[in-house]
Design an enzyme around this catalytic site. Structure first.
Site, PDB file in Angstrom:
ATOM      1  N   SER A 205     -30.610  29.444  57.250  1.00  0.00           N
ATOM      2  CA  SER A 205     -30.138  30.214  58.401  1.00  0.00           C
ATOM      3  C   SER A 205     -31.293  30.527  59.352  1.00  0.00           C
ATOM      4  O   SER A 205     -31.937  29.611  59.844  1.00  0.00           O
ATOM      5  CB  SER A 205     -29.427  31.475  57.911  1.00  0.00           C
ATOM      6  N   ASP A 369     -18.779  27.068  59.096  1.00  0.00           N
ATOM      7  CA  ASP A 369     -20.001  27.726  59.550  1.00  0.00           C
ATOM      8  C   ASP A 369     -20.115  27.532  61.052  1.00  0.00           C
ATOM      9  O   ASP A 369     -20.086  26.389  61.528  1.00  0.00           O
ATOM     10  CB  ASP A 369     -21.210  27.121  58.830  1.00  0.00           C
ATOM     11  N   HIS A 399     -21.261  29.208  55.402  1.00  0.00           N
ATOM     12  CA  HIS A 399     -22.587  29.758  55.644  1.00  0.00           C
ATOM     13  C   HIS A 399     -22.965  30.758  54.548  1.00  0.00           C
ATOM     14  O   HIS A 399     -22.157  31.574  54.128  1.00  0.00           O
ATOM     15  CB  HIS A 399     -22.627  30.451  57.008  1.00  0.00           C
TER      16      HIS A 399
END
Length: 429
Positions: A205, A369, A399
């Site tokens: 991320s 995501d 995610h």
């Protein structure tokens, strides 16, 4: 006789209490229940787990965070809640096989993980940078995942505790990571016996953003030794286009789930840019509709996103309907505030033009995501630039799923793929 008569009402009261509690739980479960989209995880066990975990996350942090009037309070609540919740996830039971130590390298705290008695099978290492939108997360939250990777790969891991926004803004996190990495390259061979030509950088991320930026910066200045590779796990790479098909699918199908949402990305990225979102929260609708892009930057943004049409034609969410591009809410103020950042590759690494000198790369993307498309675009650009690239797209993934690596089959699959690629890359270096 009186005692027997007294016991019967007591039992009835207990039974009524149990029924009331059961009714409350059933009602709460009914109110919180949201059917998972088709394909969101694939095994029955994974779906059962997520039908429990996702509502729990909504109750613990998603709903409460929406109640705060200040964006910073929302971040602090989410930060604290996730710090507690992650201690109950990804339980890894072999930490007794690890030697874990804290260090301070050039002012940046880092944690090292290696098998006991240094029983490693490689002389390389992995530098890990955690995610959390530049504002959340810490090294301890990833103990379970990094511990598992260390034991199964029998390889040294270094995890960096960089400073978070809004307390520390761009480029503070980058500086922290680079300071620690410079120390490791200088003293790592003596302290850990590693070969500095066999170092892989890894991040998820926002940590994937930082890993990407650091890799690009080292390549641009031809820093030595070179990184052996980079692993980018559902990376956050840009904030110029928040109306890609993956963002629009979220609005159509995933709104209200405890998953990374467009508004949170806008808040976190703008805090990272040093913008006081307690005062500027009214700019978020302009950012999430792409009204924050200055006219002079639009050709550059379009060029860097030129593969978007290819991505969207191939990855169309099983032909499920996706909302149309929403009306743009133009904002001169948002454009002026964000102009120094949108095309700056140290802030939005997807915007770097020359990618040809980068090391072998693994890019992990997930179907559910909002960051899916930028990861796919970056992998495509790396390949067309001649970079040895392994792109794996998990059609049933979402995610932050690696935070559930002990609970979900889909996450375990990703862990195995990451381990295999990283060990092969270290061996080749």
């Amino acid at each position: 006789m009186m005692l027997k008569a007294e016991k019967e009402p007591s039992k009835r009261r207990q039974l009524i209490g149990i029924l009331i509690i059961g009714l409350v739980l059933l009602t709460t479960g009914y109110c919180l229940y949201k059917p998972l989209p088709e394909g969101f995880t694939i095994t029955k066990w994974d779906r059962v787990v997520m039908h429990v975990v996702e509502p729990a996350l909504r109750v613990a942090y998603y709903y409460p965070s929406r109640m705060f009037s200040k964006a910073s309070d929302m971040i602090f609540w989410t930060r604290g809640t996730l710090n507690v919740l992650t201690k109950t996830l990804g339980i890894f039971t072999t930490n007794n096989q690890l030697e874990i130590k804290w260090h301070n390298w050039n002012g940046t705290p880092v944690k090292s993980y290696r098998p006991l008695d240094n029983r490693t099978t490689t002389d390389g290492a992995v530098i890990f940078i955690h995610g959390g939108g530049f504002a959340l997360g810490n090294v301890d939250m990833y103990d379970s995942l990094i511990g598992r990777l260390t034991v199964e790969m029998k390889t040294l891991f270094i995890s960096i505790e960089y400073r978070l926004s809004p307390e520390t803004v761009f480029p503070g996190g980058i500086m922290d990571c680079e300071a620690a990495i410079d120390h490791f390259f200088k003293y790592g061979p003596r302290q850990f016996g590693v070969n500095t030509s066999k170092i892989v950088i890894m991040g998820d991320s926002a940590g994937g953003n930082l890993a990407t930026v650091i890799t690009q910066r080292r390549a641009a200045r031809q820093a030595s030794p070179k990184l052996a590779g980079q692993v980018l796990i559902y990376p956050l790479l840009q904030m110029a286009d928040m109306q890609s098909i993956s963002y629009r699918y979220f609005r159509s199908r995933l709104q209200g789930y405890a998953l990374v949402d467009p508004e949170s990305v806008a808040y976190y990225y703008m805090f990272y840019a040093g913008i006081d979102m307690d005062e500027k929260a009214y700019l978020v609708p302009s950012v999430t509709s792409n009204g924050h892009i200055p006219r002079r930057l639009r050709p550059q943004v379009q060029k860097m996103l030129s593969h978007k049409s290819v991505i969207e034609s191939v990855h169309n969410y099983r032909n499920h309907s996706v909302s149309e591009i929403s009306a743009v809410e133009w904002s001169v103020e948002a454009q002026e505030l964000l102009e120094p950042f949108l095309a700056n590759p140290d802030f939005s690494p997807l915007m770097r033009d020359d990618l040809s000198n980068l090391p072998p790369t693994m890019v992990i993307t997930c179907e559910f995501d909002i960051l899916r498309d930028e990861g796919l675009i970056y992998a495509h650009r790396l390949k067309t630039s001649g970079v040895l690239t392994k792109a794996i797209h998990y059609e049933n993934g979402f995610h932050a799923m690696l935070n559930f690596h002990s609970e979900l089959d889909e996450a375990t699959k990703a862990v195995n793929d990451i381990e295999q690629w990283t060990l092969e890359t270290i061996a080749r270096a």
